[in-house]
Design a protein around this motif. Structure first.
Motif, short mmCIF file in Angstrom:
data_model
loop_
_atom_site.label_atom_id
_atom_site.label_comp_id
_atom_site.label_asym_id
_atom_site.label_seq_id
_atom_site.Cartn_x
_atom_site.Cartn_y
_atom_site.Cartn_z
N LEU A 263 -6.44 33.24 35.90
CA LEU A 263 -7.21 33.15 37.02
C LEU A 263 -6.31 32.68 38.30
O LEU A 263 -6.28 33.15 39.13
CB LEU A 263 -8.40 32.82 37.04
N ASP A 264 -5.82 31.23 37.84
CA ASP A 264 -4.71 30.71 39.01
C ASP A 264 -3.60 31.74 39.31
O ASP A 264 -3.40 31.77 40.48
CB ASP A 264 -4.18 29.77 38.12
N ALA A 265 -3.15 32.46 38.54
CA ALA A 265 -1.91 33.31 38.92
C ALA A 265 -2.61 34.56 39.69
O ALA A 265 -2.04 34.89 40.69
CB ALA A 265 -1.04 33.72 37.72
N SER A 266 -3.71 34.90 39.46
CA SER A 266 -4.23 36.19 40.27
C SER A 266 -4.59 35.49 41.46
O SER A 266 -4.38 36.28 42.39
CB SER A 266 -5.67 36.49 39.37
N MET A 267 -5.23 34.42 41.60
CA MET A 267 -5.44 33.92 43.08
C MET A 267 -4.38 34.02 43.93
O MET A 267 -4.26 34.33 45.06
CB MET A 267 -6.09 32.59 43.12
N GLN A 268 -2.99 33.56 43.26
CA GLN A 268 -1.98 33.53 44.22
C GLN A 268 -1.42 34.99 44.49
O GLN A 268 -1.03 35.38 45.43
CB GLN A 268 -0.71 32.84 43.40
N PHE B 136 -12.37 39.23 39.96
CA PHE B 136 -12.68 37.86 39.74
C PHE B 136 -13.50 37.55 38.59
O PHE B 136 -13.26 36.73 37.70
CB PHE B 136 -13.42 37.25 40.94
N LYS B 137 -14.65 38.37 38.62
CA LYS B 137 -15.90 37.93 37.36
C LYS B 137 -15.07 38.19 36.14
O LYS B 137 -15.08 37.12 35.19
CB LYS B 137 -16.86 38.83 37.62
N PRO B 138 -14.24 39.22 35.73
CA PRO B 138 -13.60 39.24 34.43
C PRO B 138 -12.88 38.05 34.23
O PRO B 138 -12.69 37.59 33.20
CB PRO B 138 -13.08 40.77 34.52
N LEU B 139 -11.90 37.54 35.07
CA LEU B 139 -11.17 36.70 34.72
C LEU B 139 -11.92 35.14 34.48
O LEU B 139 -11.35 34.46 33.87
CB LEU B 139 -10.28 36.31 36.41
N TYR C 86 -15.19 35.10 33.12
CA TYR C 86 -15.63 35.09 31.66
C TYR C 86 -14.76 35.37 30.64
O TYR C 86 -15.20 34.70 29.29
CB TYR C 86 -16.67 36.37 31.65
N GLN C 87 -13.52 35.78 30.73
CA GLN C 87 -12.62 35.92 29.80
C GLN C 87 -11.85 34.60 29.41
O GLN C 87 -11.34 34.47 28.13
CB GLN C 87 -11.40 36.96 30.01
N ALA C 88 -12.15 33.63 30.01
CA ALA C 88 -11.50 32.42 29.78
C ALA C 88 -12.60 31.40 29.15
O ALA C 88 -11.95 30.30 28.48
CB ALA C 88 -11.32 31.45 31.19
N ILE C 89 -13.73 31.79 29.00
CA ILE C 89 -14.71 31.04 27.85
C ILE C 89 -14.06 31.03 26.68
O ILE C 89 -13.90 32.18 26.13
CB ILE C 89 -16.05 31.65 28.18
#
Length: 434
Positions: free
Chosen positions: A46-51, A424-427, A429-432
């Motif tokens: 998620l961090d990388a995707s936001m950038q 965003f949403k998949p990113l 939930y996949q981190a749980i």
């Protein structure tokens, strides 16, 4: 029953009660991802995707906060508050949250309901007389904006307002007849309004036609603005004061306002417009210059229950945690747990909210879109998840089954902003990881 079995039952009851108390008393605390059942390695995606969203010029920047089990496992900003100067976007920036105001209005209404100020099935005309003997639009002549009506089959109620089933429309965003009728009577969406009083506008609204028979359809409308005015009548204080004294201050929300104080003006984030070529430009005004985007800094006293507030991601997360805690936060109870249950369950029966993806598969509570069992097949969010957002690209959801709240704030329009929502949403939930 044996003594040992009785002892086990008492122990089990004690554990359940203790868990209930803990569930109702979670205070947001920043913690390592593992404390909230998240994988740090997967959150790095998620961090990388936001950038990447910034690099691809989908958005100028975004702020995200994720909390689970009361633990803030992700709270970061990426991008720029001004791409031209490379001024970074601050995660503590104050955003125009627009229709996220509606959730505060809903909470305020239900607080006053708990105090016995009204019944959910009271007619609105009991409190605003112009809503008596209402009419429903039958025909409309676009050439001269004249129209005919038929009598409403029944009065609209407080419950209709809370569920957007009243028949009221929304200025400027509805079909031509709706927009023309509201424009002719100087009805507004409630944001950046000058030279009007809320009491006058809502009284005038009661004289205008409804756009369908009460209770027969779902339609996004000025319902929360009417409720904002009713809050003022029921409580004896204006909406700004009610929100501050009864919600924001008790919860410790220090950066949520209708009127952002001058000393915090530098924290109001800029607003941007993007185009298909990837050009992102700061906007001083929108809607053809009608709305000055500095409106949160321009002192005003027209308080729209449907929009107009500004807030930070963290402040609003505190508000959502109160709801996730079944109405309580840090020793302050705003609502009873069964009131929160009413707000976040299907309140529209077989109707469907005609908004968003897979609208026909979800439901609506009091002020919130609610994911149904059928609707959950389209999303990683569990059934019972409730959500909303604001027109300037802020949004949130609360997933009670996961004991999780999530917010993503941007203040930008453009053809690629929706790409961030889809990713965003998949990113999240996949981190749980528990």
């Amino acid at each position: 029953m044996t003594r040992s079995l009785i002892a086990l039952l008492i122990l089990f009851s004690s554990i359940v009660n203790d868990q209930t108390v803990q569930a109702q008393s979670k205070i947001l605390t920043e913690a390592a991802p593992a404390a909230g059942g998240f994988s740090a390695a997967r959150l790095a995606r998620l961090d990388a995707s936001m950038q990447a969203w910034v690099n691809q010029k989908w958005v100028n920047g975004s702020v995200v906060l994720i909390a689970r089990h009361g633990k803030v496992v992700f709270y970061k900003a990426h991008g720029y508050n001004d791409p031209a100067t490379k001024a970074p976007l601050d995660k503590t920036g104050i955003f125009r949250v627009a229709s996220q105001t509606k959730a505060l209005t809903t909470v305020a209404v239900m607080m006053l309901w708990e105090e016995g100020k009204f019944s959910l099935d009271d007619p609105v005309s009991k409190f605003i007389p112009t809503f008596a003997n209402q009419k429903v639009l039958a025909t409309f002549n676009a050439k001269d904006t004249t129209y005919t009506t038929v009598p409403a089959k029944r009065p609209i109620t407080i419950r209709d307002l809370l569920t957007h089933t009243s028949g009221l429309g929304y200025p400027a965003i509805g079909p031509p007849a709706e927009s023309a009728i509201y424009a002719k009577s100087n009805m507004t969406g409630g944001v950046g309004v000058k030279g009007q009083k809320l009491s006058d506008a809502m009284t005038r609204l009661g004289t205008l036609p409804l756009f369908f028979q009460p209770g027969e359809q779902w339609k996004y409308g000025l319902n929360m603005d009417v409720l904002g005015y009713l809050i003022e009548k029921w409580s004896g204080m204006n909406l700004e004061d009610f929100f501050q004294k009864r919600i924001c201050q008790p919860l410790g929300m220090k950066d949520t306002y209708f009127n952002v104080p001058p000393e915090k003006g530098s924290r109001l984030v800029n607003f941007f417009q993007g185009d298909s070529a990837g050009t992102i430009k700061k906007q001083a005004s929108v809607f053809g210059g009608v709305l000055d985007m500095n409106y949160p800094l321009q002192k005003h006293d027209y308080f729209s229950g449907g929009g107009g507030m500004s807030s930070t991601v963290y402040d609003y997360a505190t508000f959502l945690q109160m709801l996730l805690n079944n109405g309580e936060y840090n020793g302050v109870r705003l609502l009873a747990r069964n009131t929160v249950r009413l707000m976040t369950m299907n309140q529209i029966g077989d109707l469907n909210p005609n908004i968003g993806d897979h609208a026909l598969d979800n439901k609506f509570g009091f002020g919130f879109l609610v994911i149904s069992e059928n609707g959950s097949k389209f999303t990683p969010s569990q059934a019972g998840t409730y959500s909303w957002g604001g027109v300037f690209s802020t949004s949130y959801w609360v997933d009670p089954k996961e004991d999780m709240l999530v917010l993503i704030y941007r203040n930008m329009w453009g053809p690629y902003v929706s790409n961030t929502d889809k990713a965003f949403k998949p990113l999240v939930y996949q981190a749980i990881n528990d």
